[in-house]
Design a protein around this motif. Sequence first.
Motif, PDB file in Angstrom:
ATOM      1  N   ALA A 213      58.560  79.040  49.258  1.00 42.63           N
ATOM      2  CA  ALA A 213      58.608  78.362  50.556  1.00 42.63           C
ATOM      3  C   ALA A 213      57.809  79.149  51.593  1.00 42.63           C
ATOM      4  CB  ALA A 213      60.056  78.182  51.009  1.00 42.63           C
ATOM      5  N   TYR A 214      57.919  80.464  51.526  1.00 43.25           N
ATOM      6  CA  TYR A 214      57.142  81.317  52.427  1.00 43.25           C
ATOM      7  C   TYR A 214      55.646  81.103  52.215  1.00 43.25           C
ATOM      8  CZ  TYR A 214      54.969  85.531  54.278  1.00 43.25           C
ATOM      9  OH  TYR A 214      54.149  86.406  54.952  1.00 43.25           O
TER      10      TYR A 214
ATOM     11  N   THR B 219      49.992  77.886  58.149  1.00 40.39           N
ATOM     12  CA  THR B 219      49.455  78.736  59.204  1.00 40.39           C
ATOM     13  C   THR B 219      47.949  78.905  59.027  1.00 40.39           C
ATOM     14  OG1 THR B 219      51.552  79.894  59.487  1.00 40.39           O
ATOM     15  CG2 THR B 219      49.571  81.045  60.253  1.00 40.39           C
ATOM     16  N   ALA B 220      47.514  79.133  57.798  1.00 42.37           N
ATOM     17  CA  ALA B 220      46.086  79.284  57.521  1.00 42.37           C
ATOM     18  C   ALA B 220      45.331  77.988  57.816  1.00 42.37           C
ATOM     19  CB  ALA B 220      45.881  79.705  56.065  1.00 42.37           C
ATOM     20  N   MET B 221      45.945  76.860  57.517  1.00 35.60           N
ATOM     21  CA  MET B 221      45.295  75.575  57.762  1.00 35.60           C
ATOM     22  C   MET B 221      45.055  75.365  59.261  1.00 35.60           C
ATOM     23  SD  MET B 221      46.271  71.872  56.198  1.00 35.60           S
ATOM     24  CE  MET B 221      47.787  71.657  57.102  1.00 35.60           C
ATOM     25  N   VAL B 222      46.017  75.739  60.084  1.00 34.05           N
ATOM     26  CA  VAL B 222      45.840  75.625  61.528  1.00 34.05           C
ATOM     27  C   VAL B 222      44.732  76.577  61.988  1.00 34.05           C
ATOM     28  CG1 VAL B 222      46.938  76.003  63.776  1.00 34.05           C
ATOM     29  CG2 VAL B 222      48.146  74.757  61.993  1.00 34.05           C
ATOM     30  N   GLY B 223      44.684  77.765  61.432  1.00 34.97           N
ATOM     31  CA  GLY B 223      43.607  78.697  61.759  1.00 34.97           C
ATOM     32  C   GLY B 223      42.251  78.154  61.354  1.00 34.97           C
TER      33      GLY B 223
ATOM     34  N   VAL C  85      43.831  65.819  55.611  1.00 35.19           N
ATOM     35  CA  VAL C  85      44.382  67.107  55.174  1.00 35.19           C
ATOM     36  C   VAL C  85      45.749  67.316  55.827  1.00 35.19           C
ATOM     37  CG1 VAL C  85      44.042  69.611  55.176  1.00 35.19           C
ATOM     38  CG2 VAL C  85      42.102  68.085  54.770  1.00 35.19           C
ATOM     39  N   PHE C  86      45.818  67.123  57.130  1.00 33.68           N
ATOM     40  CA  PHE C  86      47.092  67.269  57.835  1.00 33.68           C
ATOM     41  C   PHE C  86      48.058  66.150  57.462  1.00 33.68           C
ATOM     42  CE2 PHE C  86      44.546  69.938  60.711  1.00 33.68           C
ATOM     43  CZ  PHE C  86      45.379  71.038  60.798  1.00 33.68           C
ATOM     44  N   ASP C  87      47.539  64.923  57.326  1.00 30.63           N
ATOM     45  CA  ASP C  87      48.399  63.806  56.909  1.00 30.63           C
ATOM     46  C   ASP C  87      49.071  64.123  55.581  1.00 30.63           C
ATOM     47  OD1 ASP C  87      47.767  62.245  59.132  1.00 30.63           O
ATOM     48  OD2 ASP C  87      46.273  61.037  58.057  1.00 30.63           O
ATOM     49  N   GLY C  88      48.294  64.602  54.626  1.00 27.34           N
ATOM     50  CA  GLY C  88      48.834  64.916  53.305  1.00 27.34           C
ATOM     51  C   GLY C  88      49.847  66.043  53.341  1.00 27.34           C
ATOM     52  N   ALA C  89      49.554  67.063  54.137  1.00 24.59           N
ATOM     53  CA  ALA C  89      50.488  68.187  54.255  1.00 24.59           C
ATOM     54  C   ALA C  89      51.802  67.727  54.873  1.00 24.59           C
ATOM     55  CB  ALA C  89      49.863  69.307  55.086  1.00 24.59           C
TER      56      ALA C  89
ATOM     57  N   ARG D 199      56.517  73.491  62.708  1.00 24.67           N
ATOM     58  CA  ARG D 199      55.932  74.035  63.938  1.00 24.67           C
ATOM     59  C   ARG D 199      54.403  73.996  63.876  1.00 24.67           C
ATOM     60  NH1 ARG D 199      59.284  78.034  64.459  1.00 24.67           N
ATOM     61  NH2 ARG D 199      58.265  79.352  62.924  1.00 24.67           N
ATOM     62  N   ARG D 200      53.840  74.343  62.735  1.00 25.64           N
ATOM     63  CA  ARG D 200      52.373  74.346  62.604  1.00 25.64           C
ATOM     64  C   ARG D 200      51.797  72.939  62.649  1.00 25.64           C
ATOM     65  NH1 ARG D 200      50.859  79.177  64.322  1.00 25.64           N
ATOM     66  NH2 ARG D 200      51.829  80.811  63.102  1.00 25.64           N
ATOM     67  N   LEU D 201      52.489  71.984  62.047  1.00 27.09           N
ATOM     68  CA  LEU D 201      52.029  70.593  62.132  1.00 27.09           C
ATOM     69  C   LEU D 201      52.067  70.103  63.576  1.00 27.09           C
ATOM     70  CD1 LEU D 201      53.743  69.195  58.932  1.00 27.09           C
ATOM     71  CD2 LEU D 201      51.269  69.358  59.324  1.00 27.09           C
ATOM     72  N   LEU D 202      53.140  70.410  64.270  1.00 29.53           N
ATOM     73  CA  LEU D 202      53.244  70.018  65.678  1.00 29.53           C
ATOM     74  C   LEU D 202      52.197  70.743  66.533  1.00 29.53           C
ATOM     75  CD1 LEU D 202      57.126  69.908  65.943  1.00 29.53           C
ATOM     76  CD2 LEU D 202      55.560  67.948  66.133  1.00 29.53           C
ATOM     77  N   GLU D 203      51.936  71.982  66.210  1.00 31.00           N
ATOM     78  CA  GLU D 203      50.902  72.736  66.925  1.00 31.00           C
ATOM     79  C   GLU D 203      49.528  72.094  66.725  1.00 31.00           C
ATOM     80  OE1 GLU D 203      48.686  77.088  66.949  1.00 31.00           O
ATOM     81  OE2 GLU D 203      50.424  76.811  65.650  1.00 31.00           O
ATOM     82  N   ALA D 204      49.229  71.734  65.498  1.00 36.44           N
ATOM     83  CA  ALA D 204      47.933  71.116  65.208  1.00 36.44           C
ATOM     84  C   ALA D 204      47.757  69.819  65.996  1.00 36.44           C
ATOM     85  CB  ALA D 204      47.795  70.857  63.711  1.00 36.44           C
ATOM     86  N   ALA D 205      48.805  69.037  66.057  1.00 31.82           N
ATOM     87  CA  ALA D 205      48.737  67.787  66.827  1.00 31.82           C
ATOM     88  C   ALA D 205      48.610  68.084  68.313  1.00 31.82           C
ATOM     89  CB  ALA D 205      49.970  66.935  66.545  1.00 31.82           C
ATOM     90  N   GLY D 206      49.392  69.022  68.794  1.00 32.78           N
ATOM     91  CA  GLY D 206      49.372  69.353  70.215  1.00 32.78           C
ATOM     92  C   GLY D 206      48.054  69.939  70.682  1.00 32.78           C
ATOM     93  N   ARG D 207      47.368  70.637  69.806  1.00 38.54           N
ATOM     94  CA  ARG D 207      46.083  71.257  70.156  1.00 38.54           C
ATOM     95  C   ARG D 207      44.894  70.341  69.863  1.00 38.54           C
ATOM     96  NH1 ARG D 207      45.922  77.141  67.658  1.00 38.54           N
ATOM     97  NH2 ARG D 207      43.914  77.099  68.714  1.00 38.54           N
ATOM     98  N   GLY D 208      45.175  69.123  69.452  1.00 35.67           N
ATOM     99  CA  GLY D 208      44.105  68.166  69.204  1.00 35.67           C
ATOM    100  C   GLY D 208      43.361  68.355  67.904  1.00 35.67           C
ATOM    101  N   MET D 209      43.924  69.129  66.985  1.00 30.36           N
ATOM    102  CA  MET D 209      43.301  69.347  65.679  1.00 30.36           C
ATOM    103  C   MET D 209      43.602  68.207  64.714  1.00 30.36           C
ATOM    104  SD  MET D 209      44.430  73.264  65.151  1.00 30.36           S
ATOM    105  CE  MET D 209      44.018  74.532  66.318  1.00 30.36           C
ATOM    106  N   TRP D 210      44.672  67.496  65.013  1.00 32.38           N
ATOM    107  CA  TRP D 210      45.148  66.438  64.130  1.00 32.38           C
ATOM    108  C   TRP D 210      45.612  65.271  64.976  1.00 32.38           C
ATOM    109  CZ3 TRP D 210      50.748  66.465  62.082  1.00 32.38           C
ATOM    110  CH2 TRP D 210      50.966  65.415  61.197  1.00 32.38           C
ATOM    111  N   GLU D 211      45.055  64.121  64.731  1.00 28.55           N
ATOM    112  CA  GLU D 211      45.454  62.910  65.446  1.00 28.55           C
ATOM    113  C   GLU D 211      46.516  62.184  64.634  1.00 28.55           C
ATOM    114  OE1 GLU D 211      42.251  60.462  66.871  1.00 28.55           O
ATOM    115  OE2 GLU D 211      41.005  62.226  67.215  1.00 28.55           O
ATOM    116  N   ALA D 212      47.720  62.667  64.744  1.00 24.21           N
ATOM    117  CA  ALA D 212      48.845  62.078  64.009  1.00 24.21           C
ATOM    118  C   ALA D 212      49.365  60.870  64.780  1.00 24.21           C
ATOM    119  CB  ALA D 212      49.964  63.104  63.858  1.00 24.21           C
ATOM    120  N   ASP D 213      49.914  59.922  64.043  1.00 23.15           N
ATOM    121  CA  ASP D 213      50.475  58.760  64.731  1.00 23.15           C
ATOM    122  C   ASP D 213      51.781  59.170  65.423  1.00 23.15           C
ATOM    123  OD1 ASP D 213      52.893  57.663  62.984  1.00 23.15           O
ATOM    124  OD2 ASP D 213      51.308  58.285  61.593  1.00 23.15           O
TER     125      ASP D 213
END
Length: 99
Positions: free
Chosen positions: A9-10, A17-21, A32-36, A63-77
């Motif tokens: 899990a770790y 975390t690496a994906m957001v980086g 990529v984000f949708d699948g994750a 948290r990382r998924l929400l961060e990606a969406a919040g930073r505009g890296m991922w346009e999640a529905d």
Amino acid sequence: MVAQGAGGAYEVSQRMTAMVGWAATADVDKFVFDGAAERYALDPAMANKLRKSNPEAFKNVLRRLLEAAGRGMWEADPDTIEQLKDLYAEADDTAEGVR
């Protein structure tokens, strides 16, 4: 990897975390984000495995998924974002002993 318990899990968490980086330095396709999100957060069986094996790692995935969406890296529905927020709130409550 998830079959390895807390360590697995770790590792999933660290890959998020690496994906957001990666997305911070290069364009990452939405799929990529949708699948994750679908695989590691929104799939009830997988989410339960991660949550039970390593609650903090599961929170980091969310948290990382929400961060990606919040930073505009991922346009999640919007529905996906709401589901992730609800899962995070539930995981946080559980970690704090509220639930």
